[in-house]
Design a protein around this motif. Structure first.
Motif, short mmCIF file in Angstrom:
data_model
loop_
_atom_site.label_atom_id
_atom_site.label_comp_id
_atom_site.label_asym_id
_atom_site.label_seq_id
_atom_site.Cartn_x
_atom_site.Cartn_y
_atom_site.Cartn_z
N LEU A 55 34.71 40.75 34.26
CA LEU A 55 34.69 42.30 33.82
C LEU A 55 33.89 42.30 32.54
N GLY A 56 33.06 43.26 32.41
CA GLY A 56 32.37 43.56 31.30
C GLY A 56 30.92 42.51 31.41
N ARG A 57 30.76 41.92 32.66
CA ARG A 57 29.70 41.00 32.48
C ARG A 57 28.46 41.65 33.37
N VAL A 58 27.21 41.13 33.40
CA VAL A 58 26.01 41.45 34.29
C VAL A 58 25.49 40.30 34.83
N PHE A 59 25.32 40.31 36.22
CA PHE A 59 24.89 39.20 37.01
C PHE A 59 23.57 39.84 37.64
N ASN A 60 22.88 38.70 38.23
CA ASN A 60 21.59 39.04 39.17
C ASN A 60 22.21 39.12 40.42
N GLY A 61 21.33 39.70 41.40
CA GLY A 61 21.64 39.84 42.97
C GLY A 61 22.48 38.67 43.57
N GLU A 143 48.83 53.87 36.00
CA GLU A 143 47.80 52.85 36.40
C GLU A 143 46.42 52.40 36.00
N ALA A 144 46.22 53.04 34.90
CA ALA A 144 44.86 53.18 34.29
C ALA A 144 44.46 51.58 33.72
N GLY A 145 45.43 51.00 33.44
CA GLY A 145 45.06 49.50 32.99
C GLY A 145 44.68 48.43 34.03
N ASN A 146 44.99 48.90 35.28
CA ASN A 146 44.50 48.04 36.44
C ASN A 146 43.23 48.56 37.21
N PHE A 147 42.43 49.44 36.50
CA PHE A 147 41.36 50.03 37.19
C PHE A 147 40.25 49.09 36.87
N ALA A 148 39.23 49.10 37.79
CA ALA A 148 38.15 48.17 37.42
C ALA A 148 37.00 48.72 38.46
N ILE A 149 35.64 48.71 38.10
CA ILE A 149 34.55 49.12 38.82
C ILE A 149 33.56 47.94 38.98
N TRP A 176 35.46 47.37 31.73
CA TRP A 176 35.97 47.13 32.92
C TRP A 176 35.03 47.71 34.12
N VAL A 177 33.79 47.16 33.86
CA VAL A 177 32.66 47.24 34.76
C VAL A 177 31.96 45.74 34.93
N THR A 178 31.64 45.53 36.44
CA THR A 178 30.88 44.45 36.49
C THR A 178 29.75 44.75 37.10
N MET A 179 28.56 44.59 36.78
CA MET A 179 27.49 44.73 37.25
C MET A 179 26.47 43.80 37.94
N PHE A 180 25.98 44.20 39.21
CA PHE A 180 25.13 43.26 39.90
C PHE A 180 23.84 43.85 39.98
N LEU A 181 22.86 43.32 39.56
CA LEU A 181 21.51 44.14 39.25
C LEU A 181 20.29 43.31 40.20
N ASN A 182 19.88 43.91 41.21
CA ASN A 182 18.78 43.20 41.95
C ASN A 182 17.63 44.40 41.81
N CYS A 209 43.99 39.78 41.60
CA CYS A 209 44.01 40.28 40.35
C CYS A 209 44.99 41.53 40.36
N GLY A 210 45.18 42.30 41.69
CA GLY A 210 45.84 43.29 41.79
C GLY A 210 45.31 44.62 41.25
N ARG A 211 44.11 44.87 40.97
CA ARG A 211 43.36 45.82 40.53
C ARG A 211 42.90 46.97 41.68
N GLU A 212 43.00 48.23 40.93
CA GLU A 212 42.32 49.10 41.97
C GLU A 212 40.83 49.14 41.35
N VAL A 213 40.07 48.95 42.40
CA VAL A 213 38.50 48.67 42.31
C VAL A 213 37.61 49.78 43.04
N LEU A 214 36.82 50.25 42.36
CA LEU A 214 35.86 51.21 42.69
C LEU A 214 34.44 50.59 42.83
N VAL A 215 33.80 50.51 43.78
CA VAL A 215 32.66 49.72 44.32
C VAL A 215 31.58 50.77 44.40
N ILE A 216 30.45 50.94 43.46
CA ILE A 216 29.41 51.78 43.84
C ILE A 216 27.99 50.93 44.13
#
Length: 268
Positions: A55-61, A143-149, A176-182, A209-216
């Motif tokens: 969480l909070g990190r940026v990754f390549n494709g 539940e806001a503490g369990n939210f992730a994107i 609470w965002v994990t980024m994958f950039l291609n 981890c029991g989180r509610e995850v929104l994938v975009i």
């Protein structure tokens, strides 16, 4: 694949014919000489290391960190191809994710464990819309503490990648965002891997981890065009508009990874 003794690339075995093996090189095959190359086989599908620190990190494709904050140290690596959810094990979806966009929230509500396509066209502000959803998306207060994107960008330009990173940081949601950039100049094969890495990260956050995850994921047209290009290079029989005939089942293998499981916390 070790090139010239100092550069390492990864690839995927796509065909075995007697004593010949065809390997699709993720980082592209330019600069590979037949004389100065060594190939070793891992004996397993592609895997990425995952921990709650993503969480909070940026990754390549391909799931490699590109934000300068160091490697991800994990006790376990995860197969990016995932497993299809057993329909009987699925939990009936009831709760919703508030996007802050009245048309979606009022008419096409985004339900946890479900998928929602947003159709766009050239010149329309779909990048701004995706960034706005990341900035504004919320679930119930308790539940806001369990939210992730998990945000996956496919085939975007460098200025668009900068726009997304800057928009998330300015809105204060990057924690609470994990980024994958291609990026557009990355190899086409990497574009096929990116959504699978993103969904694997989402499955880890949701079901371990029991989180509610929104994938975009934006935009899937780039993914389909990459699939068409690779299919053409393999000289496969094309279907409508040159896309491979297995395009629909391939997309389903991604979209059907959204869901909730009985007796398990978390959702995608």
């Amino acid at each position: 694949i070790e090139v010239s003794g100092n550069e390492h690339r990864t690839g995927q075995v796509i065909q075995i014919d007697k004593n010949k093996v065809i390997i699709q090189v993720f980082q592209g095959s330019s600069g590979i000489s037949l004389d100065e190359v060594a190939v070793s086989f891992s004996g397993k599908p592609m895997q990425i290391p995952l921990s709650h620190e993503i969480l909070g990190r940026v990754f390549n494709g391909m799931g490699k960190p590109i934000d300068g904050a160091g490697e991800i140290y994990a006790h376990q690596n995860y197969n990016i191809n995932g497993r299809p959810m057993n329909p009987v094990a699925r939990l009936y979806p009831r709760n919703y994710i508030q996007t802050g966009i009245s048309t979606i929230d009022g008419l096409l509500t985004l339900i946890r464990g479900q998928k929602l396509p947003i159709f766009s066209g050239d010149g329309l502000p779909h990048n701004q819309l995706a960034a706005q959803i990341v900035r504004q998306a919320r679930i119930s207060e308790e539940e806001a503490g369990n939210f992730a994107i998990v945000f996956a960008a496919l085939g975007i330009k460098h200025d668009e990648a900068d726009f997304f990173a800057k928009a998330f940081e300015e809105a204060g949601v990057m924690d609470w965002v994990t980024m994958f950039l291609n990026l557009a100049d990355d190899p086409v094969m990497e574009r096929i891997i990116t959504p699978r890495c993103a969904l694997t990260a989402a499955e880890y956050l949701a079901f371990e981890c029991g989180r509610e995850v929104l994938v975009i994921m934006t935009d899937m047209t780039s993914y389909c065009e990459a699939l068409r290009e690779i299919s053409s290079a393999r000289e496969e029989v094309p279907s409508r508009k040159g896309y491979p005939g297995y395009l629909y089942s391939d997309l389903a293998s991604l979209y059907e990874r959204a869901g909730m499981l009985k007796n398990t916390k978390g959702s995608i």
